[in-house]
Design a protein around this motif. Structure first.
Motif, PDB file in Angstrom:
ATOM      1  N   LYS A 101       0.824  -1.205   0.000  1.00  0.00           N
ATOM      2  CA  LYS A 101       0.000   0.000   0.000  1.00  0.00           C
ATOM      3  C   LYS A 101       0.862   1.261   0.000  1.00  0.00           C
ATOM      4  CE  LYS A 101      -4.041   2.145   2.142  1.00  0.00           C
ATOM      5  NZ  LYS A 101      -5.075   2.024   3.195  1.00  0.00           N
ATOM      6  N   SER A 106      -1.236  -2.409   9.136  1.00  0.00           N
ATOM      7  CA  SER A 106      -1.526  -1.151   8.445  1.00  0.00           C
ATOM      8  C   SER A 106      -0.364  -0.184   8.635  1.00  0.00           C
ATOM      9  CB  SER A 106      -2.853  -0.562   8.943  1.00  0.00           C
ATOM     10  OG  SER A 106      -2.840  -0.408  10.359  1.00  0.00           O
ATOM     11  N   GLU A 159      -1.463  -3.111   3.647  1.00  0.00           N
ATOM     12  CA  GLU A 159      -2.852  -3.544   3.728  1.00  0.00           C
ATOM     13  C   GLU A 159      -2.782  -5.059   3.806  1.00  0.00           C
ATOM     14  OE1 GLU A 159      -7.164  -2.707   3.369  1.00  0.00           O
ATOM     15  OE2 GLU A 159      -5.477  -1.358   3.514  1.00  0.00           O
TER      16      GLU A 159
END
Length: 200
Positions: A14, A83, A132
């Motif tokens: 990500k 994350s 992610e």
């Protein structure tokens, strides 16, 4: 019983995608343009987790988009999100909260080559970069991985929790200890717009 650590997804994907979009002109001068665009193509066609998770140009075009949460709600094991701060941050915080340690093999963490090269270009650590993904803790890692892989999710056993307080990364003969996580690596490159980046 031993709790195994399963990583689902790709480290730093990500964050790499965000950097590729924001610094496309700079990266296009260093890498082949098509190579850079392959990150966006991967996410569009495969999602952040694996090869079946978009209805576009995959081998299950007749299927609706996959609901990630419904898949993980049935997995054999406890699930945590990866994350901000990447995979090393979630593992450090997990071990600290439980008063335990972990031992992982760094080479078993799934990555994508262009993401590694983008991180090298910016001088940042892919394992501490916005991701992610998910961590699954399971006593039956074989069954959990089989369940996930049958549903198109990239799943790899990377190590296990330990009774020691040591937070250990192994890479062949070398051993490294994980320190307390600081800010996400992406903020070494992008120094503003924090909320927009994390929420992207």
């Amino acid at each position: 019983m031993k709790k195994y650590i399963i990583f689902c997804g790709y480290a730093g994907l990500k964050g790499s995608l965000i950097l590729a979009k924001k610094y496309r002109e700079d990266l296009d001068r260093y890498f082949n343009k098509v190579y850079i665009e392959s990150i966006e193509k991967h996410v569009k066609e495969n999602s952040y987790y694996g090869r079946y998770l978009s209805p576009i140009n995959n081998d299950r075009p007749e299927c609706a988009p996959v609901d990630i949460n419904s898949i993980f709600s049935e997995v054999n094991g406890e699930t945590l999100d990866v994350s901000e701060g990447g995979i090393l941050k979630v593992l450090y915080n997990l071990a600290k909260s439980r008063g335990c340690g972990f031992e992982i093999e760094i080479k078993k963490i799934s990555t994508i080559q262009i993401c590694i090269e983008i991180c090298e270009y910016f001088g940042i650590n892919i394992y501490r970069l916005l991701s992610e993904g998910k961590i699954v803790l399971s006593e039956d890692a074989i069954s959990a991985c089989k369940y996930l892989e049958e549903r198109g999710i990239t799943a790899q056993v990377i190590g296990c929790l330990t009774d020691s307080l040591d937070k250990v990364i192994t890479d062949k003969e070398t051993v490294e200890y994980v320190n307390r996580p600081l800010q996400d690596e992406i903020f070494k490159v992008i120094k503003d717009e924090r909320e927009d980046i994390i929420g992207n």
